[in-house]
Design an enzyme around this catalytic site. Sequence first.
Site, PDB file in Angstrom:
ATOM      1  N   SER A 174      35.369  33.090  13.642  1.00 20.28           N
ATOM      2  CA  SER A 174      36.182  34.305  13.601  1.00 20.28           C
ATOM      3  C   SER A 174      37.531  34.113  12.921  1.00 20.28           C
ATOM      4  O   SER A 174      38.262  35.089  12.708  1.00 20.28           O
ATOM      5  CB  SER A 174      36.396  34.835  15.024  1.00 20.28           C
ATOM      6  OG  SER A 174      37.091  33.901  15.808  1.00 20.28           O
TER       7      SER A 174
ATOM      8  N   LYS B 209      40.601  39.727  22.647  1.00 20.74           N
ATOM      9  CA  LYS B 209      41.459  39.437  21.492  1.00 20.74           C
ATOM     10  C   LYS B 209      42.502  40.532  21.297  1.00 20.74           C
ATOM     11  O   LYS B 209      43.680  40.243  21.049  1.00 20.74           O
ATOM     12  CB  LYS B 209      40.605  39.275  20.240  1.00 20.74           C
ATOM     13  CG  LYS B 209      39.702  38.047  20.253  1.00 20.74           C
ATOM     14  CD  LYS B 209      38.807  37.998  19.017  1.00 20.74           C
ATOM     15  CE  LYS B 209      37.925  36.756  19.018  1.00 20.74           C
ATOM     16  NZ  LYS B 209      37.029  36.688  17.845  1.00 20.74           N
TER      17      LYS B 209
ATOM     18  N   LYS C 294      36.512  38.156  40.135  1.00 22.89           N
ATOM     19  CA  LYS C 294      35.054  38.001  40.233  1.00 22.89           C
ATOM     20  C   LYS C 294      34.623  37.683  41.662  1.00 22.89           C
ATOM     21  O   LYS C 294      33.681  38.271  42.187  1.00 22.89           O
ATOM     22  CB  LYS C 294      34.591  36.894  39.286  1.00 22.89           C
ATOM     23  CG  LYS C 294      34.897  37.141  37.819  1.00 22.89           C
ATOM     24  CD  LYS C 294      34.313  36.068  36.937  1.00 22.89           C
ATOM     25  CE  LYS C 294      34.913  34.712  37.186  1.00 22.89           C
ATOM     26  NZ  LYS C 294      36.349  34.645  36.871  1.00 22.89           N
TER      27      LYS C 294
ATOM     28  N   GLY D  18      33.756  35.896  33.200  1.00 27.29           N
ATOM     29  CA  GLY D  18      35.064  36.324  32.741  1.00 27.29           C
ATOM     30  C   GLY D  18      36.102  35.261  33.003  1.00 27.29           C
ATOM     31  O   GLY D  18      35.840  34.249  33.659  1.00 27.29           O
ATOM     32  N   PRO D  19      37.316  35.445  32.506  1.00 30.23           N
ATOM     33  CA  PRO D  19      38.384  34.453  32.688  1.00 30.23           C
ATOM     34  C   PRO D  19      38.827  34.378  34.141  1.00 30.23           C
ATOM     35  O   PRO D  19      38.519  35.262  34.951  1.00 30.23           O
ATOM     36  CB  PRO D  19      39.506  34.987  31.778  1.00 30.23           C
ATOM     37  CG  PRO D  19      39.216  36.440  31.621  1.00 30.23           C
ATOM     38  CD  PRO D  19      37.734  36.594  31.689  1.00 30.23           C
ATOM     39  N   PRO D  20      39.541  33.329  34.506  1.00 25.89           N
ATOM     40  CA  PRO D  20      40.020  33.198  35.889  1.00 25.89           C
ATOM     41  C   PRO D  20      40.997  34.296  36.261  1.00 25.89           C
ATOM     42  O   PRO D  20      41.764  34.784  35.425  1.00 25.89           O
ATOM     43  CB  PRO D  20      40.713  31.826  35.905  1.00 25.89           C
ATOM     44  CG  PRO D  20      40.177  31.104  34.720  1.00 25.89           C
ATOM     45  CD  PRO D  20      39.874  32.141  33.693  1.00 25.89           C
ATOM     46  N   GLY D  21      40.953  34.672  37.536  1.00 25.34           N
ATOM     47  CA  GLY D  21      41.943  35.604  38.052  1.00 25.34           C
ATOM     48  C   GLY D  21      41.654  37.074  37.837  1.00 25.34           C
ATOM     49  O   GLY D  21      42.522  37.913  38.098  1.00 25.34           O
ATOM     50  N   VAL D  22      40.444  37.444  37.358  1.00 26.17           N
ATOM     51  CA  VAL D  22      40.153  38.865  37.117  1.00 26.17           C
ATOM     52  C   VAL D  22      39.437  39.507  38.303  1.00 26.17           C
ATOM     53  O   VAL D  22      39.088  40.687  38.243  1.00 26.17           O
ATOM     54  CB  VAL D  22      39.323  39.039  35.833  1.00 26.17           C
ATOM     55  CG1 VAL D  22      40.122  38.609  34.623  1.00 26.17           C
ATOM     56  CG2 VAL D  22      38.013  38.269  35.912  1.00 26.17           C
TER      57      VAL D  22
END
Length: 777
Positions: free
Chosen positions: A676, A719, A360, A354-358
Amino acid sequence: MADYTKPLPVLPLKTSVLFPHQMLPLVVGRPNSIAAVEAALATEDKTVAIFSQLQDETEDPRGEDLFTVGTLAVIRKMVRNDEMIQIVVQGIERVRWQEEVTATPYLTALVNPIPTPEDWDTNEEALHREILTIASQILSHINPQAQSALQQMIGQVESPIHQVYVLSSLISLKIEDEQRLLAAATQHEALELMHEFLVHELRVLEVRKKISEQAQSELSREQRDYVLRKQLRAIQAELGEENPEQADVAELRRRVEEADLPESIRKEVDRELARMERLPSAAPDYQITRSYLELVVELPWKRTTSDQLDLLHARDILDRDHFGLEKVKARIIEHLAVMKLNASARSPILCFVGPPGVGKTSLGKSIAAALGREFVRESLGGLSDEAELRGHRRTYIGAMPGRIIQAMRRAGVRNPVIMLDEIDKLGRDFRGDPAAALLEILDPAQNNQFRDNYLNLPFDLSQVFFIATANTLDTIPRPLLDRIEVLEVTGYSDDEKFRIARQYLLPRQLLDVGLTSEQLALTDAALMKLIRGYTRESGVRSLERTIGSVCRKAATAFASGRTDTLTIDAADIEPMLGHERYRLQDLRKKIEPGVAAGLAWTPVGGEVLYVEAVLLPESKELALTGQLGDVMKESARTAQSFVRSRWAELSLEKQALQCGVHIHVPAGATPKDGPSAGVTMATALASLYSHQPVRRDVAMTGEITLSGLVLPVGGIREKVLAAHRAGMKLIILPKANEPDLDELPEGVRDELQFVFAENVEEVVAAAIPTLTPHLQP
């Protein structure tokens, strides 16, 4: 004197040079040489011409194989054996080779005498004395008692040139140097040559003496230390004390007994202990073996912690530490349920992507707390040496165990939770591929016999709960990805960020600055303004820093004397932090024809991506800019071909279709790729050709085909959350992605309107409502 008008027998020498007035014993064994000696003995004066060979391996030398300057000699003594003759010759004078006469049965030649140089002056006298001084110094290095013998020997020789010839026998000269000395044309040249040779020999002897003294000093020190240690042991034994070496071994034996090692490991440890007992403590291998044995006894070969199998308690811990992340929490509860029913079940190998800061990394700590296990974190970002994971062999200086074994040593139990952070950022160079080493470490079928290069013993990693983290899966090798279970940790919506900030971030920052909730209060409006106006990210790391900045400014006020409660509202944020960094109206207040908003996925979350298109009346080509990848360029060409082929159905101006088109995707410095953006480009071109603008509050994503079908894409949650943060109201998605809405927070779904399109006509109709009514979905 010899008759130089007649040929003389020649005796070649292999490895020596005869000087005038020098006595030299020789052993003659070659048939030609024996014949030459016998011929010389048959003459009245018993003279023979002695020349040195250019190459000592030549067996039957001729004139061209000999140096041109030799010595006329007299045979003084001869002893005949079975196959050879032993003779003693004395040099008479130097001779020069003139002509070869015969080669068999022995070599004969005509020679001319070379007169002895008699030149002499003051400079030569000084050089002569310097030579004698250096020769005396050389003898003092070789044999100090021989100095008087040298002076006596030199005193018997009057001529300086003959003294030089005598000195040449005291030093080891190469045959080429001896021949140069013999062939010297003048006495001065001979003295200079001898001075050069003696100086070189003296320097060599001085260096050899220095090296010998250093070696002797080191040997004497080691002998001294050895004797002192022996005496110390004897004194300690007399006093009944234990010497340190025995104490070390005894302490290690006690720790080995307490460690309760497996039988196969115990045999290896006993062998190393026996080897250590035989080594002196000053030996390099002593400390290496001691460090190795300390590692072995400190590893958790059998020690484990009992898992907490209370599902409700584990769920409470996970909910206490993290908001949301339902899939991850459910997977941990499932593992606890399996372990409750089957205690021998293998631990899973999870990978949070996942993206940074979530959250993990912090999630790994919560999992360890929920299971009641030890937690160890290993950062693998930038690691490019395979030995960092597998360890270095003990034969190398400074060898150490690998990070996995070190983590097990720190954990102290064989079933910890080990987090392998940033696994997608592993490097690779000439030292090996760390990802290849992880194939064994993370394979449940192999890691029960993991061998670290330093430890060189099988260690069981099958009970370790491995958790990896990554921002993207693109850089992880497929074989490694096949061994791990991937769980996506997606970004947060504004509502989720609000609840995380209220429950976790704000209390933590208040604690860090030393304030309480009674002293500082942030209203809901202020907190939401921080989320929407000062941060734009998938995680909450920047949000926590922003909240920390507000708390520090409040702490400054209280440190300056304020005592009453400080309540911060939305209007107070801008004076404290400055103008908002992100504003919804900055996205696009007015949309021109040819502009459409798309949605993109990045490793740090979703992004709103605008596609801009303009007509080029003087051209018919398609220009693409914005650092677009190959796939995205193909999507642009596909979109143009489809729109131009359906110009009538889309109510487009046929005249505009004859112009060239330039498509640009900001920002130009950021590389972009993927299929996309196909629907976005088709919509932008339809808007451009029809001169009708796209709705300002609509964003879309989806791949298109040349026939106009809209295909599903990934990253829908990220998105849509990005579109929601940007203030979009209508989201156009592929029909096949409709089930992905279940992953969205309920509040986000309620605030947005969705259109699920199966073809491009439906997308264009929803995005450009001013087109002909028959296109309306």
